[in-house]
Design a protein around this motif. Structure first.
Motif, short mmCIF file in Angstrom:
data_model
loop_
_atom_site.label_atom_id
_atom_site.label_comp_id
_atom_site.label_asym_id
_atom_site.label_seq_id
_atom_site.Cartn_x
_atom_site.Cartn_y
_atom_site.Cartn_z
N ILE A 71 0.88 -1.17 0.00
CA ILE A 71 0.00 0.00 0.00
C ILE A 71 0.91 1.22 0.00
O ILE A 71 1.70 1.40 0.93
N GLY A 72 0.82 2.03 -1.04
CA GLY A 72 1.66 3.22 -1.13
C GLY A 72 0.82 4.49 -1.15
O GLY A 72 -0.17 4.57 -1.88
N LEU A 73 1.21 5.44 -0.33
CA LEU A 73 0.59 6.77 -0.32
C LEU A 73 1.65 7.74 -0.80
O LEU A 73 2.74 7.81 -0.22
N TYR A 74 1.36 8.49 -1.83
CA TYR A 74 2.34 9.39 -2.42
C TYR A 74 1.90 10.83 -2.25
O TYR A 74 0.84 11.22 -2.74
N PHE A 75 2.72 11.59 -1.53
CA PHE A 75 2.44 13.00 -1.26
C PHE A 75 3.36 13.81 -2.16
O PHE A 75 4.57 13.81 -1.98
N ARG A 76 2.77 14.47 -3.10
CA ARG A 76 3.57 15.22 -4.06
C ARG A 76 3.47 16.71 -3.76
O ARG A 76 3.59 17.12 -2.62
N PRO A 95 3.47 18.70 1.74
CA PRO A 95 4.67 18.78 0.89
C PRO A 95 5.85 19.45 1.58
O PRO A 95 6.99 19.13 1.29
N TRP A 96 5.61 20.32 2.54
CA TRP A 96 6.68 21.01 3.24
C TRP A 96 7.14 20.29 4.51
O TRP A 96 8.04 20.74 5.19
N GLN A 98 9.16 18.16 6.88
CA GLN A 98 10.55 17.75 6.84
C GLN A 98 10.70 16.31 7.33
O GLN A 98 9.93 15.84 8.16
N PRO A 99 11.71 15.58 6.83
CA PRO A 99 11.94 14.20 7.27
C PRO A 99 12.05 14.08 8.80
O PRO A 99 11.56 13.13 9.38
N LYS A 100 12.67 15.06 9.44
CA LYS A 100 12.83 15.03 10.90
C LYS A 100 11.45 15.01 11.59
O LYS A 100 11.25 14.31 12.58
N GLU A 101 10.48 15.76 11.05
CA GLU A 101 9.13 15.77 11.62
C GLU A 101 8.48 14.39 11.50
O GLU A 101 7.82 13.93 12.44
N CYS A 102 8.66 13.75 10.36
CA CYS A 102 8.12 12.39 10.17
C CYS A 102 8.76 11.43 11.15
O CYS A 102 8.08 10.63 11.80
N GLU A 103 10.07 11.51 11.26
CA GLU A 103 10.80 10.64 12.19
C GLU A 103 10.29 10.81 13.61
O GLU A 103 10.00 9.83 14.30
N GLU A 104 10.14 12.04 14.06
CA GLU A 104 9.66 12.30 15.42
C GLU A 104 8.24 11.78 15.61
O GLU A 104 7.91 11.20 16.65
N HIS A 105 7.40 11.98 14.62
CA HIS A 105 6.01 11.52 14.72
C HIS A 105 5.96 9.99 14.85
O HIS A 105 5.28 9.46 15.73
N PHE A 106 6.70 9.30 14.01
CA PHE A 106 6.65 7.84 14.04
C PHE A 106 7.34 7.27 15.28
O PHE A 106 6.90 6.26 15.83
N ARG A 107 8.40 7.89 15.74
CA ARG A 107 9.04 7.45 17.00
C ARG A 107 8.06 7.57 18.16
O ARG A 107 8.03 6.72 19.04
N ALA A 108 7.24 8.63 18.16
CA ALA A 108 6.25 8.82 19.22
C ALA A 108 5.20 7.70 19.21
O ALA A 108 4.61 7.38 20.24
N LEU A 109 5.00 7.08 18.04
CA LEU A 109 4.08 5.95 17.93
C LEU A 109 4.74 4.63 18.33
O LEU A 109 4.09 3.60 18.36
N GLY A 110 6.05 4.68 18.57
CA GLY A 110 6.78 3.47 18.92
C GLY A 110 7.33 2.74 17.73
O GLY A 110 7.72 1.57 17.81
N VAL A 111 7.39 3.42 16.58
CA VAL A 111 7.90 2.81 15.36
C VAL A 111 9.39 3.10 15.27
O VAL A 111 9.82 4.26 15.37
#
Length: 115
Positions: A71-76, A95-96, A98-111
């Motif tokens: 399952i792929g979600l593509y944000f352009r 689109p704006w 940043q990778p660091k924001e994604c990393e922090e969000h997913f770490r908070a989920l325990g990923v």
């Protein structure tokens, strides 16, 4: 309308009723026909619903059956758009984002994140 979240996809591998291993017929029942269909050189084929991409591969049964395996979600450049009756809820990167924001969000989920 069918609802799903990126958090659910990342943590469980499911997006609303979409889960790994379901058949193309089940996806058709849920979402209707895809906007576009493609294929790769392997045994897979792709269904596109706007920015949502579903990839099916043949399983090991005899005769082989196609099953959802990606399952792929593509944000352009703009907001996420799909032709399927799917609405994303919760956190959605823009689109704006940043990778660091994604990393922090997913770490908070325990990923776990491993660059």
């Amino acid at each position: 309308m069918i609802y799903g979240s990126i958090d659910e996809l990342v943590v469980t591998g499911c997006l609303g009723p979409l889960r790994m291993g379901i058949s193309p017929e089940e996806v058709l029942r849920l979402f209707g026909p895809p906007q576009d269909v493609g294929a790769t050189r392997s045994t897979k084929f792709l269904w596109k619903y706007g920015d949502l991409l579903l990839d099916f591969a043949r399983d090991q049964s005899k005769p082989p059956k196609r099953r959802l395996w990606f399952i792929g979600l593509y944000f352009r450049d703009g907001p996420f758009h799909t032709t399927a009756p799917l609405e994303l809820c919760g956190w959605i990167p823009q689109p704006w984002t940043q990778p660091k924001e994604c990393e922090e969000h997913f770490r908070a989920l325990g990923v776990s994140y491993h660059p």
